[in-house]
Scaffold this active site. Structure first.
Site, PDB file in Angstrom:
ATOM      1  N   ASN A 135      20.792  16.437  16.319  1.00 26.41           N
ATOM      2  CA  ASN A 135      19.977  17.450  17.002  1.00 26.41           C
ATOM      3  C   ASN A 135      18.571  16.936  17.288  1.00 26.41           C
ATOM      4  OD1 ASN A 135      22.271  18.792  16.293  1.00 26.41           O
ATOM      5  ND2 ASN A 135      21.301  20.157  14.837  1.00 26.41           N
ATOM      6  N   ASP A 136      17.923  16.411  16.239  1.00 25.81           N
ATOM      7  CA  ASP A 136      16.571  15.909  16.460  1.00 25.81           C
ATOM      8  C   ASP A 136      16.593  14.613  17.271  1.00 25.81           C
ATOM      9  OD1 ASP A 136      14.683  17.709  15.612  1.00 25.81           O
ATOM     10  OD2 ASP A 136      15.010  17.237  13.495  1.00 25.81           O
TER      11      ASP A 136
ATOM     12  N   GLU B 202      16.722  10.030  13.209  1.00 33.37           N
ATOM     13  CA  GLU B 202      16.337  11.102  14.136  1.00 33.37           C
ATOM     14  C   GLU B 202      15.409  10.578  15.209  1.00 33.37           C
ATOM     15  OE1 GLU B 202      15.693  14.935  11.439  1.00 33.37           O
ATOM     16  OE2 GLU B 202      14.912  13.128  10.537  1.00 33.37           O
TER      17      GLU B 202
ATOM     18  N   HIS C 294      47.553  46.625  13.986  1.00 36.65           N
ATOM     19  CA  HIS C 294      46.824  46.565  15.235  1.00 36.65           C
ATOM     20  C   HIS C 294      47.413  45.571  16.242  1.00 36.65           C
ATOM     21  CE1 HIS C 294      42.875  48.622  15.592  1.00 36.65           C
ATOM     22  NE2 HIS C 294      43.112  48.258  16.824  1.00 36.65           N
TER      23      HIS C 294
ATOM     24  N   CYS D 155      25.294  14.206  10.597  1.00 33.72           N
ATOM     25  CA  CYS D 155      25.186  15.565  10.060  1.00 33.72           C
ATOM     26  C   CYS D 155      24.655  16.564  11.083  1.00 33.72           C
ATOM     27  CB  CYS D 155      24.324  15.589   8.808  1.00 33.72           C
ATOM     28  SG  CYS D 155      22.630  15.081   9.098  1.00 33.72           S
TER      29      CYS D 155
ATOM     30  N   ARG E 194      13.838  21.405  21.133  1.00 37.69           N
ATOM     31  CA  ARG E 194      15.067  22.128  20.763  1.00 37.69           C
ATOM     32  C   ARG E 194      14.905  23.619  20.901  1.00 37.69           C
ATOM     33  NH1 ARG E 194      16.486  19.922  14.894  1.00 37.69           N
ATOM     34  NH2 ARG E 194      17.910  21.673  14.899  1.00 37.69           N
TER      35      ARG E 194
ATOM     36  N   ARG F 182      18.564  16.056   0.625  1.00 30.49           N
ATOM     37  CA  ARG F 182      17.516  15.635   1.560  1.00 30.49           C
ATOM     38  C   ARG F 182      16.179  16.183   1.088  1.00 30.49           C
ATOM     39  NH1 ARG F 182      17.748  17.324   7.768  1.00 30.49           N
ATOM     40  NH2 ARG F 182      16.940  19.258   6.900  1.00 30.49           N
TER      41      ARG F 182
ATOM     42  N   ARG G 137      20.141  20.676   2.448  1.00 25.80           N
ATOM     43  CA  ARG G 137      18.767  20.924   2.900  1.00 25.80           C
ATOM     44  C   ARG G 137      18.009  21.629   1.784  1.00 25.80           C
ATOM     45  NH1 ARG G 137      22.012  23.342   6.993  1.00 25.80           N
ATOM     46  NH2 ARG G 137      22.349  21.962   8.779  1.00 25.80           N
TER      47      ARG G 137
END
Lengths: 580, 91
Positions: A461-462, A438, A194, A509, A472, A339, A303
């Site tokens: 993120n938090d 956090e 391809h 993380c 979020r 965690r 997690r």
């Protein structure tokens, strides 16, 4: 560790994929897996809204596709349009949303993975390639869902480039406009594959089947691609470059730009700073226990929420023990950071949790909930303690706000340890206990925590959500969640500075660690452990290997003083080039 | 309601690949009736390119096209013709 290397001329053999010769700076495309947020629906009635988001994303992606593709790619356009707007895709995504209660991003990820696996499982390489394309299209949809224009990688100066990739599907090439690409170099492929067919259609020289891809070049290094002879020269001599120009003139072709060896050469390797790359895993997700990925130096974040969600009763200790023991064995002797449940009360019907809190993110979640629900926390801690002898366990506590909470967990741990001994077991010594950073208050008071914790793990993120008072889950506020935030940089620095005197490890993380540019800034801030999503490991490693602390440290100091994440992002990108 | 079915063999070199599937889906979508493609036990909506691709029909595969509703017979005939002429790709 080596300090810096300037790599010289080297010739790499391959197969002639498409005729012609060109010289230009390399742009190495690694597999760009988007980090997909995996959320459950907050309420079961949210499904209709999620499906509406899916439809909107399809529309955006289809429009983008229409607008950007070059002429030669138009034959593929109709296929991609049909794939994006496919009724079966929508139907299956709807089923994941309504039936499994997944938010749309995750639903899409699951469905696409299933489709791609079926295509690859056919054993026919041709159908397997369609699986790759489907994944690329899905990335486009994920970007649209997150309100981003799907990024096409670019050379740092925006000039035309030689694309270097494991393989190049039409879907990957469609991102570039005519004139942006000078030539192609791929590891996969044959003269009839391809990539070669497309390259010939586009009139681009191509060398395929080059085994040294992607090692042969770093971004910006000059490559001479000889599609007639099937060879690639890194850092060609001036004479060789001139020969290409002469040949092009004889053919009457315009000489492609970018034939000066200039400053792009001599990229340096990392500055001798060791940065540990750890993996983020979801226990309970099928792939988590499959294999220990190459290159990860441990698990920085395992997690556990999936073990507890969507059940009618709390996960029993034996079941948890078996899972943790297996994980620890698999990674031994490398560390595994487990965690404890980071759940909100409303997610667990069996807890009798009828939390009517207006702001679940600010309510009883993580350790706050666990400390009030010993029937949730204690079996988990007990299972972890029993598994500790199988490997190198670290315990990480989510959504911590105060040192008292950490002390309360330590009390539970001591009690449980005594219990196990009374029952005749000989448990391993108590594992190190760390906290997620956090809540902004924890970052600011990090020094006070150093008495009670063994390590810190920053969840960007938090932390951003709480720092900017921006949910979020609210797409309109997505820009407030940018991890280039100068305020976030300051908080991470505060944690690093607090931990240093006692020699406590600080890892990160959140999504920032999985973003090559974000990861680079974290290293500049003094973070020496990054826990990243599996798909981002190699990308982050590659990005860091080209950078020096001498560049990064002053850069992050400068960025920390800027007024907005947008500004900081722009400056970082301009200064570090296209590492992300 | 009338239902028509007929079996065909995939004759083009690559099988029912992306472009062939696209042509099949585009043609099927012109008809108002429900159309399915079946390969052994697997069945797909002939108006879904994903569904058709996921059948992974290599060259030589036998497929059954079934249509139900208005113009069902014409749909099966035209789709069959497209398949048998190798999607216009035969060398």
């Amino acid at each position: 560790m080596e300090s810096s290397t300037e790599r010289g001329r080297e010739v790499f053999g391959g197969l002639p994929g498409s005729p012609g010769v060109a010289v230009g700076p390399a742009l190495v495309l690694s597999s760009r897996r988007a980090i997909v947020p995996r959320r459950w629906l907050r309420r079961s009635g949210d499904g209709a809204e999620e499906l509406r988001r899916f439809d909107a994303a399809v529309e955006v992606a289809a429009r983008e596709l229409e607008a950007e593709a070059g002429e030669a790619a138009s034959t593929f356009k109709s296929v991609y349009r049909l794939m994006l707007q496919d009724p079966l895709l929508r139907e299956e995504v709807a089923r994941e949303i309504e039936g499994e209660q997944r938010a749309v991003e995750w639903a899409l990820e699951v469905v696409v993975a299933r489709f791609a696996e079926r295509l690859r499982g056919s054993g026919d390489a041709y159908f397997g390639e369609r699986g790759d394309e489907l994944e690329l299209l899905a990335e486009r949809l994920q970007a649209a869902l997150q309100g981003e224009v799907w990024p096409a990688p670019r050379a740092s100066d925006g000039g035309p480039v030689v694309l270097v990739a494991g393989e190049l599907s039409p879907a990957a090439l469609v991102r570039f406009r005519p004139g942006e690409v000078l030539a192609l170099v791929t590891r996969a492929g044959t003269p009839t594959s391809h990539t070669s067919i497309i390259a010939r259609a586009l009139g681009l020289p191509a060398v395929v089947g080059v085994q040294e891809v992607p090692r042969l070049a770093r971004d910006g290094e000059l490559l001479l691609v000889d599609g007639d002879r099937g060879q690639v020269v890194r850092c060609p001599s001036l004479a060789e470059q001139q020969e290409v120009e002469r040949a092009a003139e004889q053919r009457g072709a315009a000489v492609p730009a970018a034939t000066t060896a200039g400053g792009a050469l001599g990229a340096t390797t990392a500055c001798g700073v060791e940065v540990a790359l750890l993996a983020n895993l979801d226990l309970g997700a099928a792939e988590a226990l499959d294999a220990r990925p190459r290159g990860a130096q441990g698990v920085g974040l395992a997690r556990t929420e999936l073990l507890a969600l969507r059940r009618t009763s709390p996960p029993a200790e034996p079941e948890q023990h078996a899972t943790y023991a297996r994980l620890l064995r698999q990674w031994a002797p490398l560390p595994v950071t487990l965690r404890t449940f980071d759940l909100g009360g409303d997610e667990l019907p069996w807890l009798g949790g009828s939390s009517t809190a207006q702001n679940p993110a600010l309510g009883l979640r993580g350790l706050r909930l666990a400390l009030r629900r010993p029937e949730l926390l204690r079996p988990q801690l007990r299972a972890a303690l029993r598994a500790a002898s199988e490997g190198h366990l670290r315990l990480l506590l989510p959504m911590v706000t105060s040192v008292e909470e950490v002390r309360a967990v330590r009390r539970h741990l001591s009690e449980l340890q005594a219990e196990l001994q009374q029952e005749g077991m000989a448990p391993a010594p108590l594992p190190p206990v760390g906290v997620m950073v956090e809540v902004p208050a924890v970052a600011l008071l990090a020094r006070a925590f150093t008495e009670d914790v063994d390590f810190f793990s920053v969840g960007t993120n938090d932390l951003l959500q709480y720092l900017y008072a921006a949910d979020r889950g609210c797409p309109e506020l997505a820009a407030l969640g940018s991890h280039y935030s100068p305020a976030l940089l300051k908080l991470v620095r505060a944690v690093v500075d607090a931990a240093r005197p006692r020699g406590l490890p600080v890892s990160v993380c959140g999504a920032m660690a999985s973003d090559p540019l974000g990861a680079a800034l974290l290293v500049g801030l003094g973070v020496r452990a990054l826990s990243v999503e599996l798909g981002a490991l190699e990308r982050v490693r590659a990005a860091l290997s080209g950078l020096t602390l001498a560049t990064l440290a002053p850069l992050v100091a400068e960025l920390s003083e800027l007024g907005s994440a947008e500004q900081a992002h722009r400056v970082a990108r301009a200064r570090l080039g296209p590492i992300s | 309601m009338s239902r028509f079915c007929a079996s065909f063999t995939i004759v083009n070199r690559r099988g029912l690949h992306a472009r062939a599937a696209t042509r099949l889906v585009q043609l099927a979508s012109r008809f108002g009736c429900d159309i399915s493609v079946r390969r052994q036990e697997q069945e797909a909506n002939a108006k879904s390119v994903m569904g058709v691709l996921l059948l992974c029909c290599g060259p030589g595969t036998q497929v059954e096209i079934c249509a139900r509703g208005p113009e069902a017979e014409a749909a099966v005939t035209e789709l069959g013709a497209l398949i048998e002429e190798g999607f216009g790709e035969l060398d």
